[in-house]
Design a protein around this motif. Structure first.
Motif, PDB file in Angstrom:
ATOM      1  N   ALA A  75       2.748 -40.010 -31.361  1.00 23.72           N
ATOM      2  CA  ALA A  75       3.004 -41.433 -31.634  1.00 23.72           C
ATOM      3  C   ALA A  75       3.752 -41.625 -32.944  1.00 23.72           C
ATOM      4  O   ALA A  75       4.567 -42.553 -33.077  1.00 23.72           O
ATOM      5  N   VAL A  76       3.474 -40.762 -33.928  1.00 23.86           N
ATOM      6  CA  VAL A  76       4.202 -40.847 -35.204  1.00 23.86           C
ATOM      7  C   VAL A  76       5.698 -40.657 -34.981  1.00 23.86           C
ATOM      8  O   VAL A  76       6.523 -41.237 -35.686  1.00 23.86           O
ATOM      9  N   TYR A  77       6.047 -39.843 -33.975  1.00 26.56           N
ATOM     10  CA  TYR A  77       7.442 -39.577 -33.648  1.00 26.56           C
ATOM     11  C   TYR A  77       7.996 -40.571 -32.624  1.00 26.56           C
ATOM     12  O   TYR A  77       9.106 -40.403 -32.124  1.00 26.56           O
ATOM     13  N   GLY A  78       7.200 -41.581 -32.274  1.00 29.84           N
ATOM     14  CA  GLY A  78       7.687 -42.609 -31.359  1.00 29.84           C
ATOM     15  C   GLY A  78       7.418 -42.361 -29.897  1.00 29.84           C
ATOM     16  O   GLY A  78       7.942 -43.072 -29.035  1.00 29.84           O
ATOM     17  N   VAL A  79       6.585 -41.352 -29.595  1.00 28.25           N
ATOM     18  CA  VAL A  79       6.247 -41.062 -28.196  1.00 28.25           C
ATOM     19  C   VAL A  79       5.014 -41.872 -27.821  1.00 28.25           C
ATOM     20  O   VAL A  79       3.954 -41.704 -28.407  1.00 28.25           O
ATOM     21  N   GLU A  80       5.160 -42.740 -26.829  1.00 22.61           N
ATOM     22  CA  GLU A  80       4.049 -43.555 -26.392  1.00 22.61           C
ATOM     23  C   GLU A  80       3.402 -42.957 -25.150  1.00 22.61           C
ATOM     24  O   GLU A  80       4.081 -42.282 -24.349  1.00 22.61           O
ATOM     25  N   ARG A  81       2.115 -43.223 -24.982  1.00 23.08           N
ATOM     26  CA  ARG A  81       1.384 -42.696 -23.819  1.00 23.08           C
ATOM     27  C   ARG A  81       1.933 -43.305 -22.542  1.00 23.08           C
ATOM     28  O   ARG A  81       2.305 -44.466 -22.503  1.00 23.08           O
TER      29      ARG A  81
END
Length: 391
Positions: A385-391
């Motif tokens: 998530a820190v890198y912008g990857v959402e579940r």
């Protein structure tokens, strides 16, 4: 389900394990079992940083002592020894000498309390960057050797950047190491760390030619065999290690530091074998202990069945630039619940890109390394998530 970076530069779905690993042998060895017998096995342990310290990359190392010592108790509980204040602990890559000295003192006290095997690195990293004389290098070694031995721990004479820069040829290595071995109060481990782990150590033992360097290394050992418990070889060259261990004086052990070929080197070739002092046994401690207990029972096939599947993960962690393997080791410790954060001294958590970290998670999960797979998945998702990857 979690989405991980893939080789095509996108995201692919991955389904993590839902349960912790079960033993592939008759039973799962538990912490507190009898010590390992057939091999001497040490895990080079990482340090847990204090995530709230404001030291920066150039400031003094800030260590979370409670979490760091708890991890050593974890290793001892599985029957492994601890190799302390070495490359895996970021010596020369964030862990300065004052912090390393304190780490050695604290770990030695903990080892005495639990009866754990402890070997500690003695080097020359208290010397400031720049040129130094051989006398200064020798004095720095002597200071660290005395500190380690005063704690009751076994010393590992680490390769020295300062010596590599100051030495003019093999004779200087023979002189410095000969002096140190004569002073040692108990047998030490000599460490040959290859340039893939530290480029400043290129040409160690007085020659860029590996055969010539090996000759000098063996000459040091042969001159003082009673003062050398063993040699640790970290060159990632299984053939060279097998040949070198055949040339060691009787009673001198070879501790493999080869994180690419350790199953075959520890199992041996029928004539001899290597013991182990490995950074990869930091994350692999439960599997390493289980595998060696299979060897203790005379079951080499079971040993290989347990450890061979771990090599893909190890090769990934130690891929070039190899010196940054510590980042993956600390990531796995965080995912496994051994520490509460993914921060490293010197900010080294940024040394590997996200795809590398994601692949390390996937390989470790497939091996069943995480005691709580759901926790590991949650923590990996928070990093993504820190890198912008959402579940």
């Amino acid at each position: 389900m979690i989405r991980l970076p893939d080789a095509q530069g996108g995201l692919s779905a991955y389904e993590p394990r839902t349960a912790a690993r079960t033993a592939r042998t008759a039973r799962t060895p538990a912490p507190g079992d009898a010590p390992l017998r057939s091999r001497t096995v040490l895990a080079a342990a990482h340090v847990v940083a204090d995530p709230y310290a404001d030291g920066g990359q150039s400031g003094p190392a800030a260590v979370d002592w409670e979490a760091t010592l708890a991890f050593r108790r974890h290793l001892w509980a599985h029957g492994l020894g601890v190799a302390e204040a070495m490359d895996t602990a970021q010596r020369g890559m964030g862990l300065d000498w004052p912090a390393a000295a304190e780490l050695i003192r604290r770990s030695a006290a903990e080892a005495r309390a639990v009866g754990g095997h402890l070997a500690c690195g003695a080097g020359t990293d208290q010397l400031a960057p720049g040129a130094h004389t051989l006398a200064q290098v020798r004095a720095a070694y002597e200071e660290q050797l005395a500190l380690v031995e005063d704690t009751g721990a076994q010393a590992v004479l680490m390769a020295s950047r300062a010596l590599a820069a100051a030495a003019r040829g093999p004779e200087d290595y023979l002189d410095v190491y000969g002096t140190l071995l004569r002073q040692a109060r108990r047998p030490v481990v000599l460490h040959w760390l290859g340039a893939m782990f530290d480029p400043a150590l290129a040409g160690y033992w007085g020659s860029p030619d590996q055969d010539a360097a090996t000759g000098t290394f063996l000459e040091v050992v042969a001159a003082h065999p009673e003062k050398v418990d063993g040699v640790k070889v970290s060159l990632l060259d299984a053939g060279h290690e097998a040949e070198l261990r055949r040339r060691l004086p009787k009673g001198v052990r070879c501790y493999t530091g080869d994180d690419f070929h350790y199953p075959e080197l520890i199992a041996g070739d029928g004539a001899d074998f290597s013991h182990a002092l490995l950074g990869v046994f930091d994350p692999l401690a439960p599997l390493a202990a289980e595998a060696v207990r299979a060897l203790d029972a005379g079951d080499t096939a079971a040993f290989r069945a347990i450890l061979d599947p771990t090599v893909e993960l190890s090769r990934h962690l130690f891929g070039p630039p190899t010196r940054f393997y510590k980042t993956g080791v600390v990531l796995l410790a965080w995912l496994a619940g051994h520490q509460s954060h993914f921060a490293m001294v010197g900010g080294l958590q940024s040394a590997r890109p996200l795809p590398h970290l994601a692949r390390a998670y996937q390989l470790a999960d497939a091996l069943g390394l995480f005691p709580d797979p759901a926790l590991a998945e949650h923590r990996m998702a928070s990093l993504l998530a820190v890198y912008g990857v959402e579940r």
